[in-house]
Design a protein around this motif. Sequence first.
Motif, PDB file in Angstrom:
ATOM      1  N   ALA A 167     -10.556  13.600  16.588  1.00  0.00           N
ATOM      2  CA  ALA A 167     -11.322  13.835  17.823  1.00  0.00           C
ATOM      3  C   ALA A 167     -12.808  14.035  17.538  1.00  0.00           C
ATOM      4  O   ALA A 167     -13.183  14.622  16.527  1.00  0.00           O
ATOM      5  CB  ALA A 167     -10.760  15.050  18.539  1.00  0.00           C
ATOM      6  N   PRO A 168     -13.640  13.537  18.441  1.00  0.00           N
ATOM      7  CA  PRO A 168     -15.100  13.668  18.268  1.00  0.00           C
ATOM      8  C   PRO A 168     -15.544  15.083  18.592  1.00  0.00           C
ATOM      9  O   PRO A 168     -15.132  15.640  19.602  1.00  0.00           O
ATOM     10  CB  PRO A 168     -15.663  12.697  19.314  1.00  0.00           C
ATOM     11  CG  PRO A 168     -14.610  12.595  20.364  1.00  0.00           C
ATOM     12  CD  PRO A 168     -13.288  12.853  19.686  1.00  0.00           C
ATOM     13  N   VAL A 169     -16.347  15.691  17.741  1.00  0.00           N
ATOM     14  CA  VAL A 169     -16.830  17.036  18.043  1.00  0.00           C
ATOM     15  C   VAL A 169     -18.330  17.086  18.260  1.00  0.00           C
ATOM     16  O   VAL A 169     -18.869  18.135  18.560  1.00  0.00           O
ATOM     17  CB  VAL A 169     -16.453  18.052  16.944  1.00  0.00           C
ATOM     18  CG1 VAL A 169     -14.963  18.283  16.925  1.00  0.00           C
ATOM     19  CG2 VAL A 169     -16.969  17.619  15.584  1.00  0.00           C
ATOM     20  N   SER A 170     -18.981  15.971  18.101  1.00  0.00           N
ATOM     21  CA  SER A 170     -20.428  16.035  18.305  1.00  0.00           C
ATOM     22  C   SER A 170     -20.952  14.676  18.749  1.00  0.00           C
ATOM     23  O   SER A 170     -20.510  13.627  18.286  1.00  0.00           O
ATOM     24  CB  SER A 170     -21.105  16.547  17.027  1.00  0.00           C
ATOM     25  OG  SER A 170     -22.081  15.675  16.547  1.00  0.00           O
ATOM     26  N   MET A 171     -21.876  14.724  19.701  1.00  0.00           N
ATOM     27  CA  MET A 171     -22.442  13.508  20.277  1.00  0.00           C
ATOM     28  C   MET A 171     -23.636  13.040  19.454  1.00  0.00           C
ATOM     29  O   MET A 171     -24.780  13.106  19.897  1.00  0.00           O
ATOM     30  CB  MET A 171     -22.882  13.786  21.726  1.00  0.00           C
ATOM     31  CG  MET A 171     -21.766  14.108  22.681  1.00  0.00           C
ATOM     32  SD  MET A 171     -20.561  12.774  22.915  1.00  0.00           S
ATOM     33  CE  MET A 171     -19.264  13.298  21.789  1.00  0.00           C
ATOM     34  N   GLN A 172     -23.361  12.597  18.229  1.00  0.00           N
ATOM     35  CA  GLN A 172     -24.434  12.008  17.428  1.00  0.00           C
ATOM     36  C   GLN A 172     -25.008  10.831  18.217  1.00  0.00           C
ATOM     37  O   GLN A 172     -24.339  10.265  19.086  1.00  0.00           O
ATOM     38  CB  GLN A 172     -23.899  11.451  16.105  1.00  0.00           C
ATOM     39  CG  GLN A 172     -22.980  12.376  15.364  1.00  0.00           C
ATOM     40  CD  GLN A 172     -23.678  13.630  14.892  1.00  0.00           C
ATOM     41  OE1 GLN A 172     -23.642  14.639  15.597  1.00  0.00           O
ATOM     42  NE2 GLN A 172     -24.325  13.547  13.754  1.00  0.00           N
ATOM     43  N   LYS A 206     -13.968  20.603  10.076  1.00  0.00           N
ATOM     44  CA  LYS A 206     -15.061  19.636  10.156  1.00  0.00           C
ATOM     45  C   LYS A 206     -16.402  20.343  10.328  1.00  0.00           C
ATOM     46  O   LYS A 206     -16.479  21.338  11.049  1.00  0.00           O
ATOM     47  CB  LYS A 206     -14.882  18.768  11.406  1.00  0.00           C
ATOM     48  CG  LYS A 206     -13.897  17.656  11.285  1.00  0.00           C
ATOM     49  CD  LYS A 206     -13.706  17.023  12.659  1.00  0.00           C
ATOM     50  CE  LYS A 206     -13.989  15.537  12.626  1.00  0.00           C
ATOM     51  NZ  LYS A 206     -13.555  14.864  13.866  1.00  0.00           N
ATOM     52  N   ILE A 227     -11.413  20.871  21.942  1.00  0.00           N
ATOM     53  CA  ILE A 227     -12.661  20.970  21.179  1.00  0.00           C
ATOM     54  C   ILE A 227     -13.341  22.308  21.431  1.00  0.00           C
ATOM     55  O   ILE A 227     -13.673  23.042  20.507  1.00  0.00           O
ATOM     56  CB  ILE A 227     -13.637  19.834  21.569  1.00  0.00           C
ATOM     57  CG1 ILE A 227     -13.022  18.473  21.226  1.00  0.00           C
ATOM     58  CG2 ILE A 227     -14.980  20.026  20.877  1.00  0.00           C
ATOM     59  CD1 ILE A 227     -13.845  17.295  21.716  1.00  0.00           C
ATOM     60  N   ASN A 247     -23.230  20.725  20.615  1.00  0.00           N
ATOM     61  CA  ASN A 247     -22.868  19.508  19.876  1.00  0.00           C
ATOM     62  C   ASN A 247     -22.330  18.403  20.780  1.00  0.00           C
ATOM     63  O   ASN A 247     -22.371  17.231  20.420  1.00  0.00           O
ATOM     64  CB  ASN A 247     -21.803  19.828  18.814  1.00  0.00           C
ATOM     65  CG  ASN A 247     -22.356  20.693  17.702  1.00  0.00           C
ATOM     66  OD1 ASN A 247     -23.549  20.672  17.422  1.00  0.00           O
ATOM     67  ND2 ASN A 247     -21.484  21.472  17.068  1.00  0.00           N
ATOM     68  N   MET A 248     -21.812  18.784  21.938  1.00  0.00           N
ATOM     69  CA  MET A 248     -21.159  17.812  22.822  1.00  0.00           C
ATOM     70  C   MET A 248     -22.129  17.118  23.771  1.00  0.00           C
ATOM     71  O   MET A 248     -21.718  16.304  24.592  1.00  0.00           O
ATOM     72  CB  MET A 248     -20.085  18.513  23.661  1.00  0.00           C
ATOM     73  CG  MET A 248     -18.921  19.048  22.865  1.00  0.00           C
ATOM     74  SD  MET A 248     -17.838  17.736  22.272  1.00  0.00           S
ATOM     75  CE  MET A 248     -16.933  17.390  23.791  1.00  0.00           C
ATOM     76  N   THR A 249     -23.392  17.465  23.717  1.00  0.00           N
ATOM     77  CA  THR A 249     -24.351  16.813  24.609  1.00  0.00           C
ATOM     78  C   THR A 249     -25.504  16.266  23.786  1.00  0.00           C
ATOM     79  O   THR A 249     -25.784  16.757  22.703  1.00  0.00           O
ATOM     80  CB  THR A 249     -24.914  17.805  25.651  1.00  0.00           C
ATOM     81  OG1 THR A 249     -25.813  17.079  26.512  1.00  0.00           O
ATOM     82  CG2 THR A 249     -25.671  18.950  25.010  1.00  0.00           C
ATOM     83  N   ASP A 250     -26.140  15.230  24.278  1.00  0.00           N
ATOM     84  CA  ASP A 250     -27.408  14.822  23.653  1.00  0.00           C
ATOM     85  C   ASP A 250     -28.534  14.867  24.672  1.00  0.00           C
ATOM     86  O   ASP A 250     -29.577  14.259  24.465  1.00  0.00           O
ATOM     87  CB  ASP A 250     -27.302  13.461  22.970  1.00  0.00           C
ATOM     88  CG  ASP A 250     -26.654  12.437  23.860  1.00  0.00           C
ATOM     89  OD1 ASP A 250     -26.484  12.691  25.066  1.00  0.00           O
ATOM     90  OD2 ASP A 250     -26.322  11.355  23.348  1.00  0.00           O
ATOM     91  N   ALA A 291     -22.712   8.691  20.809  1.00  0.00           N
ATOM     92  CA  ALA A 291     -22.949   8.850  22.241  1.00  0.00           C
ATOM     93  C   ALA A 291     -22.984   7.514  22.962  1.00  0.00           C
ATOM     94  O   ALA A 291     -22.707   7.432  24.151  1.00  0.00           O
ATOM     95  CB  ALA A 291     -24.251   9.613  22.460  1.00  0.00           C
ATOM     96  N   MET A 314     -19.764  20.933  12.218  1.00  0.00           N
ATOM     97  CA  MET A 314     -20.083  20.861  13.652  1.00  0.00           C
ATOM     98  C   MET A 314     -18.889  21.159  14.552  1.00  0.00           C
ATOM     99  O   MET A 314     -18.918  20.859  15.740  1.00  0.00           O
ATOM    100  CB  MET A 314     -20.635  19.476  14.050  1.00  0.00           C
ATOM    101  CG  MET A 314     -21.782  18.995  13.238  1.00  0.00           C
ATOM    102  SD  MET A 314     -23.129  20.207  13.245  1.00  0.00           S
ATOM    103  CE  MET A 314     -24.299  19.378  14.329  1.00  0.00           C
ATOM    104  N   LEU A 352     -12.716  11.174  24.810  1.00  0.00           N
ATOM    105  CA  LEU A 352     -13.044  12.442  25.458  1.00  0.00           C
ATOM    106  C   LEU A 352     -12.434  12.529  26.846  1.00  0.00           C
ATOM    107  O   LEU A 352     -11.942  13.586  27.251  1.00  0.00           O
ATOM    108  CB  LEU A 352     -14.561  12.595  25.564  1.00  0.00           C
ATOM    109  CG  LEU A 352     -15.246  13.103  24.310  1.00  0.00           C
ATOM    110  CD1 LEU A 352     -16.749  13.001  24.470  1.00  0.00           C
ATOM    111  CD2 LEU A 352     -14.820  14.550  24.037  1.00  0.00           C
TER     112      LEU A 352
END
Lengths: 274, 274, 274, 274, 274, 274
Positions: free
Chosen positions: B84-89, A264, B110, E161-164, B93, A266, B102
Amino acid sequence: MFHHSSKLQYRVRVDTPNPAFAKHLQQAIGGIEGEIRVAMQYFFQAMGCRGDDKYRDLLMMTATEELSHIEFLGHAVALNLEGAPVSMQDEAAQDPVVHAILGGMNPRHILSSGLSAMPVNSNGVPFDMSHVYATGNIGADMLANATAEAGGRVLASRLYNMTDDPGMKDMLSFLIARDTMHQQQWLAVIEELGGWEAQLPVPNSTPQEHEAVEHSYYFLNTSLDEPTPEGRWSSGASLDGRGEFTVREKVEPLGQKPSLGKAKPMSGAQKEQI
Amino acid sequence: MFHHSSKLQYRVRVDTPNPAFAKHLQQAIGGIEGEIRVAMQYFFQAMGCRGDDKYRDLLMMTATEELSHIEFLGHAVALNLEGAPVSMQDEAAQDPVVHAILGGMNPRHILSSGLSAMPVNSNGVPFDMSHVYATGNIGADMLANATAEAGGRVLASRLYNMTDDPGMKDMLSFLIARDTMHQQQWLAVIEELGGWEAQLPVPNSTPQEHEAVEHSYYFLNTSLDEPTPEGRWSSGASLDGRGEFTVREKVEPLGQKPSLGKAKPMSGAQKEQI
Amino acid sequence: MFHHSSKLQYRVRVDTPNPAFAKHLQQAIGGIEGEIRVAMQYFFQAMGCRGDDKYRDLLMMTATEELSHIEFLGHAVALNLEGAPVSMQDEAAQDPVVHAILGGMNPRHILSSGLSAMPVNSNGVPFDMSHVYATGNIGADMLANATAEAGGRVLASRLYNMTDDPGMKDMLSFLIARDTMHQQQWLAVIEELGGWEAQLPVPNSTPQEHEAVEHSYYFLNTSLDEPTPEGRWSSGASLDGRGEFTVREKVEPLGQKPSLGKAKPMSGAQKEQI
Amino acid sequence: MFHHSSKLQYRVRVDTPNPAFAKHLQQAIGGIEGEIRVAMQYFFQAMGCRGDDKYRDLLMMTATEELSHIEFLGHAVALNLEGAPVSMQDEAAQDPVVHAILGGMNPRHILSSGLSAMPVNSNGVPFDMSHVYATGNIGADMLANATAEAGGRVLASRLYNMTDDPGMKDMLSFLIARDTMHQQQWLAVIEELGGWEAQLPVPNSTPQEHEAVEHSYYFLNTSLDEPTPEGRWSSGASLDGRGEFTVREKVEPLGQKPSLGKAKPMSGAQKEQI
Amino acid sequence: MFHHSSKLQYRVRVDTPNPAFAKHLQQAIGGIEGEIRVAMQYFFQAMGCRGDDKYRDLLMMTATEELSHIEFLGHAVALNLEGAPVSMQDEAAQDPVVHAILGGMNPRHILSSGLSAMPVNSNGVPFDMSHVYATGNIGADMLANATAEAGGRVLASRLYNMTDDPGMKDMLSFLIARDTMHQQQWLAVIEELGGWEAQLPVPNSTPQEHEAVEHSYYFLNTSLDEPTPEGRWSSGASLDGRGEFTVREKVEPLGQKPSLGKAKPMSGAQKEQI
Amino acid sequence: MFHHSSKLQYRVRVDTPNPAFAKHLQQAIGGIEGEIRVAMQYFFQAMGCRGDDKYRDLLMMTATEELSHIEFLGHAVALNLEGAPVSMQDEAAQDPVVHAILGGMNPRHILSSGLSAMPVNSNGVPFDMSHVYATGNIGADMLANATAEAGGRVLASRLYNMTDDPGMKDMLSFLIARDTMHQQQWLAVIEELGGWEAQLPVPNSTPQEHEAVEHSYYFLNTSLDEPTPEGRWSSGASLDGRGEFTVREKVEPLGQKPSLGKAKPMSGAQKEQI
């Protein structure tokens, strides 16, 4: 609730203190074959025991006995360390015997514990509690306990052979005896519960429809050039009385070739993987 | 020497990827009940096997099968992590579902492995090789192996109950089946070697004069207020046919009160101890 | 020798089972602040205690009490797990509450222990015995014990705050109380032995000529830009009555620049190092 | 932010390199009594320090000093390894002295580190960071620090006794001295904060209603046959000034007999438990 | 010798405290990809560095920088924990948000550290020093360092990527940048030392006669059904310029079938093995 | 799926059994530089490999080869233990040679494994799977693999020097050769993927805007008194071709002085902190 009385469960006598044997004895305290392990294993199994309470009692009573084994072994380690050198006086430093003793003992018996037992094995590796096997399944737990006692009696027998101190041999002969009983008492629980045919496969409560029984009774020969070793496991009725042992050789894989495809974006991969 | 072929031993299908179940499955890879453990345990037992070489072959063949189990379970973990989510778009978020996923998964799936299996258990604790039980005594080893397979089948049954994914249930039903066979094959070795009466006590080669046999067949009740639980272990012939089970209650300690006396000068104690 | 009686040292009542709190409670069993640690620490200190035997007795008696603490905490964990989900029935699988419970609990409480306590901390990391501090020096040991009980009471207070279950609060208020006593009893031993002035520095048996006393009573400020924090440690008589506290700031290094020079041939270095 | 200067905090001289003593010195680097531990413990305590910032500064300054201790000890280990054999030349292989040296040293000093220090103890067990005690409670932390320095000075004193190398004795006399100061400075923080009466019990912020105070001031004698050892802990005012010490002997358990009853279906137990 | 100054190497700002992200950040402190590891790895490599002293200086300078990274990451963890719940007040206990926060965070951030950083990874597993790779061979060490920095930058990118949170993204962008430099500086050492052709194989000082060079340049295809993957490794000049890459498929084993024969008497085996 | 054939990959001959060398060889089995590590590392990397499947195949094929290395090394350990003493007969007990052998060997080779290999290093510390580096990023993984093989070849070269047994030297010369190839094959993957300029910085997929590039290409001199070591890293084009190396000396900290202020009530701190 636990209680203590002042005398040791068994007498400890060391005729000739031997710091190297103190190191060896540590295996019986803090090794995976040792007494901390069984004391804690039976204790945690007892606390998680469900079903007939007599098994909880059985476990707790023997856990308590094992705590007493730690105690007399700990005393044996300390007595074996009585003669250990703690300082390099001028004369001692010249003495090859002192160096030989130091080379054979665990230096932490001087540096860390001040000539007494530690909860470590004969390599000085601390016992860790991941070795407390307690599943909540009495069949699995009884097997784990018989295993622990078998390992323990193998160790005690080897320690017996590794010393010629009569006091230590006496103490170890007691340990060997108790391990005999403990092996048997845990296997006796399986007999009490109907024996192997009733208890196998563990867990015996798994519904048959959860099991791909066509794969339950064959021995898989994964060798490219060796014939299947013949024995009780390769033919005849299975031990649970539910099937017949067979053998499969050079079996074809049943699955696919795995591939995960692209990574993927990212996900922290290299560009070439995405 | 080992070889590999490209397909998995068993098919792996994940109908609905579930990162939390990926975490749970890790117990079957890197837990003490898992496949790395049995693969390595049988491998090291095989390398140390003395006596009839057919037991070495038996061990090595099954070690090899267990390596293949690690492989398909590892693929199952990766497939469960597909979603699984890999980024907090920004939108993600806000999404409570993302946070729930998570919260339920292992963050290292991750952060550390990039959505694939690790040699850790379901708490993320790495497997350590102290759990490879291999004593050089075939009786102790067979018990250790039956124990490992009992624990393994308990785990596989619990994982089966913890998922409702048909693909995962199919794969686990295969594991449950193989653990059935493996439990039996190790116990069958004991039968092949003459059964419990011949094999007990382990080691059966310990000379009787090394054992304080007067302590070998009684159950010790260490409780102050509970009667001895009655059962196969409290009376009747012992399982090795060498003795008769009895019971001892509220037994007097056989040893002395331990005392180490004064500490040595230069041993690092407080003055008051010396 | 150890003995057991059938009732718990303190009553355990769980009004509302809470699998997440079961996970938290594990810290008090298998955490470094927990009861396995103190039980084993006092036990090993007792076995290595030299000097007046009353300190050995003191240690063994409290070791025994701590074993009883493990026991009632283990029961508390099991009771908190009573409501935990063990199978994803169709309806349950849809239920967000079930997923929330699973997300908050330790999955090994289902997968590995079958709803009972394990010797692990609240992250599922097994206790390891390297945390058994037992030096053979009674001063160092009493400090270690006061430390353990301070950490234990901090933990018990935090657990008290983390639950609103009246039964659990009751049990924890007992633990808080016993930790109060245990902190004090170990510090009282230091008073009994003459107090800090007599006991410091530990070990108080180190001959003065083994110590570079010119370095024994200054606080070293290693900061480039902060003044030395003023306090009891920066001026006045030292706590052992042997010196006067002072401060050194921006002190020059007293040693050489280290250099090892070339590597030996055959030592496995790169050619350029040799 | 950290900075470094090129000279060692204290001079390191090894008159007669001794690979066995290099192994022993490792305890002061990577042992639980060693310098990595205190450096990291004070560092993490500093990062979590809440309240008056001067305590954070105190912790960070001493953390920084301890890093410098690791550095000169690491150099001392390397210098002690200068004479170690790295290859079994024909003549050397015959030499019993070479074998004696090899037997007494850590083989990983040759095999793994190439004749230099490792972050392991004198048994070769790597330091693990679970020994960094940092609770966020300044009372518990100061006790942990005094404990660490007491253990450290016990170890340094024992190492001093284990060598007759003048250079090593000189270096160790410096360590002994600094451990004297560090013991005192952490206990001085407790005095600065009002002394034991103010600081006990730790945490002193736990509301009294969270504590079953009727259990807070008695010593519990859990022995069946020993009288309570008399001392400061058995009568008189408690150290926190809130109570009076008493003793309880042969106390009745306050709790119930624990029983978990039947196992749940689908929980992986044996049928007989359900 | 080490020194400290009071400000952080880089600014730390947390706009919205997030206890779950505090848990994730722990991977960068106490994970195998984290800062304790690199700080300690470079420190121990520096202490064991032999040859040109400029490499020792390079290592020590960057070790010092990494200590500063631990420091600002530790502050970031604490700031992310500011909002964490520490007590189940009646209202809070009802609040599903509180439960969600608790489910996603590391409970030891409340129970053990009191809302501050610990030397553990994102699963709460403590860092252990076996991950300090320091061989005394500068080629092996530089590769280990480039590896550590590659893993570190993968982790930092994933955390980014895991934080905003803008503050956290800012801090992580600094870490990502420093890891870029550190990857390069260690690989630049290899270039400085003559590049891969000069440095390979590591160790380049192993005499050619110690190597069975006929086995040094072929890729071994151990698959039964897959062709050898073609690439730079399967043909062409080897990277050390000493050989030519080739491929061997379905190679015959070169060794014997292993067999240990009978066990020794008194070795703790079963009778049947002797 | 895995398969096995009965012969060893390479012949194992021990001319003069040497129990001390058996201990040393363990480093090549269960050390961090050993074969379990590489076998498992490549296996887990293969299972997590995303992108072109040929890299997965490459990894799995070499994982399989490494399993075969464990196998022949395990046999070598057992053969070296053939002469080890297992019992202190009267005559043997007097024999200084027996004591010298015991002092130099791992006692667990007698006590625990019955004269065969264990999955531990040369200090007896069990291998733990945290050393399986598998990130899901092929650049980081290839560096980790080259590192592992560099460490492995350093170790094999040192073991070669530590024995004068021709059989063992022959076996080790094979290992040295295979480690040569494996170092190169992993670095060849980087070349195949475009070389360092394309692959650096790892991960090369991190968007430039996630990186504070003004901090990406300077070497930070953190020393107070040493000039920056000059070299490839201090000036010239960066290895990724994106920047220019520079140097920063005595740089000012970029961050704030950290302070956490007061502790929360109910957080388990001392009153004085709140």
